[in-house]
Design a protein around this motif. Structure first.
Motif, short mmCIF file in Angstrom:
data_model
loop_
_atom_site.label_atom_id
_atom_site.label_comp_id
_atom_site.label_asym_id
_atom_site.label_seq_id
_atom_site.Cartn_x
_atom_site.Cartn_y
_atom_site.Cartn_z
N VAL A 13 -18.17 0.67 10.04
CA VAL A 13 -17.09 1.49 10.70
C VAL A 13 -15.87 0.87 10.06
CG1 VAL A 13 -16.10 1.72 13.06
CG2 VAL A 13 -18.40 1.79 12.73
N ARG A 14 -15.66 -0.26 9.60
CA ARG A 14 -14.35 -0.93 9.25
C ARG A 14 -14.40 -0.20 7.92
NH1 ARG A 14 -14.90 -6.77 8.78
NH2 ARG A 14 -16.00 -6.43 6.77
N HIS A 15 -15.29 -0.20 7.08
CA HIS A 15 -15.12 0.68 5.89
C HIS A 15 -14.57 1.97 6.01
CE1 HIS A 15 -16.59 -2.54 2.94
NE2 HIS A 15 -17.65 -2.58 3.61
N LEU A 16 -15.09 2.62 7.20
CA LEU A 16 -15.13 4.06 7.17
C LEU A 16 -13.48 4.16 7.68
CD1 LEU A 16 -15.63 6.92 8.21
CD2 LEU A 16 -15.96 5.94 10.36
N HIS A 17 -12.76 3.22 8.33
CA HIS A 17 -11.38 3.20 8.81
C HIS A 17 -10.57 2.97 7.58
CE1 HIS A 17 -11.63 4.14 13.03
NE2 HIS A 17 -12.50 3.40 12.99
N ASN A 18 -11.18 1.91 6.82
CA ASN A 18 -10.07 1.62 5.68
C ASN A 18 -10.14 2.76 4.61
OD1 ASN A 18 -9.60 -0.81 6.58
ND2 ASN A 18 -11.31 -1.91 5.47
N ILE A 19 -11.45 3.50 4.53
CA ILE A 19 -11.28 4.42 3.19
C ILE A 19 -10.70 5.70 3.82
CG2 ILE A 19 -13.02 6.10 2.22
CD1 ILE A 19 -15.11 3.85 2.27
N ARG A 20 -10.59 6.09 5.07
CA ARG A 20 -10.04 7.00 5.37
C ARG A 20 -8.23 6.82 5.47
NH1 ARG A 20 -11.08 11.59 5.31
NH2 ARG A 20 -12.98 11.57 6.45
N ALA A 21 -7.92 5.65 5.67
CA ALA A 21 -6.50 5.08 5.44
C ALA A 21 -6.13 5.24 3.96
CB ALA A 21 -6.41 3.99 5.93
N GLN A 22 -6.94 4.99 3.11
CA GLN A 22 -6.52 4.70 1.81
C GLN A 22 -6.87 6.49 0.86
OE1 GLN A 22 -5.24 2.36 0.01
NE2 GLN A 22 -4.97 1.44 1.84
N MET A 23 -7.84 7.08 1.52
CA MET A 23 -8.05 8.23 0.99
C MET A 23 -8.16 9.57 1.97
SD MET A 23 -10.75 7.44 -2.13
CE MET A 23 -12.10 7.04 -1.04
N PRO A 24 -7.21 10.03 2.66
CA PRO A 24 -7.21 10.79 3.75
C PRO A 24 -7.84 11.98 3.66
CG PRO A 24 -4.91 10.13 3.10
CD PRO A 24 -5.83 9.50 2.06
N GLU A 25 -7.99 12.65 2.28
CA GLU A 25 -8.75 13.85 1.93
C GLU A 25 -10.33 13.36 1.72
OE1 GLU A 25 -7.08 16.68 2.48
OE2 GLU A 25 -5.45 15.38 3.11
N ALA A 26 -10.73 12.18 1.69
CA ALA A 26 -12.02 12.14 1.06
C ALA A 26 -13.20 12.70 1.97
CB ALA A 26 -12.39 10.54 1.05
N ASP A 27 -14.21 13.11 1.50
CA ASP A 27 -15.29 13.70 2.19
C ASP A 27 -16.24 12.43 2.57
OD1 ASP A 27 -16.84 15.37 3.48
OD2 ASP A 27 -17.74 16.35 1.68
N ILE A 28 -16.09 11.81 3.95
CA ILE A 28 -16.78 10.49 3.94
C ILE A 28 -18.07 10.96 4.98
CG2 ILE A 28 -16.66 8.21 5.13
CD1 ILE A 28 -13.56 8.63 4.67
#
Length: 118
Positions: A13-28
């Motif tokens: 979940v921490r990785h999820l939040h960090n990736i979303r913050a760095q790549m808002p358009e990513a398909d996660i």
């Protein structure tokens, strides 16, 4: 960019939040490797989708997989996605055993994949 996070615990979940913050358009895609359907509004609102089995995780066709599931699964999950030419970040330790670690490294080298452990 398609990103898979294998493991829905606190680290995933921490990785999820960090990736979303760095790549808002990513398909996660967040894959709960336990298969347990854990529904939380927080995760559902940050991840593009949440899946509960490997078939759905594979179907997300990730370019990058972050492996933060239980240590005993790291290499098997890594092999599955390395064979599909997915770059890998594996939470430490790489495994609870040396079994197939060399195979994972060999596949990553042969396919010129990024394989990081941290």
């Amino acid at each position: 960019m398609n990103v898979l996070i294998a493991g829905g615990g606190s680290i995933g979940v921490r990785h999820l939040h960090n990736i979303r913050a760095q790549m808002p358009e990513a398909d996660i895609t967040l894959w709960h490797t336990s298969g347990k359907k854990l529904v939380t509004g927080e995760i559902e609102s940050v991840a593009t989708k949440v899946v509960y089995n490997i078939a759905d995780a594979i179907q997300s066709n990730p370019k990058i997989a972050i492996i933060s599931c239980p240590t005993s699964l790291h290499v098997d999950v890594g092999l599955e996605f390395a064979n599909r030419s997915t770059h890998l970040f594996i939470e430490k330790p790489i495994s609870n055993s040396i079994c197939n670690v060399d195979k994972l490294i060999e596949i990553a080298q042969r396919k010129k994949l990024i394989l990081m452990v941290g």
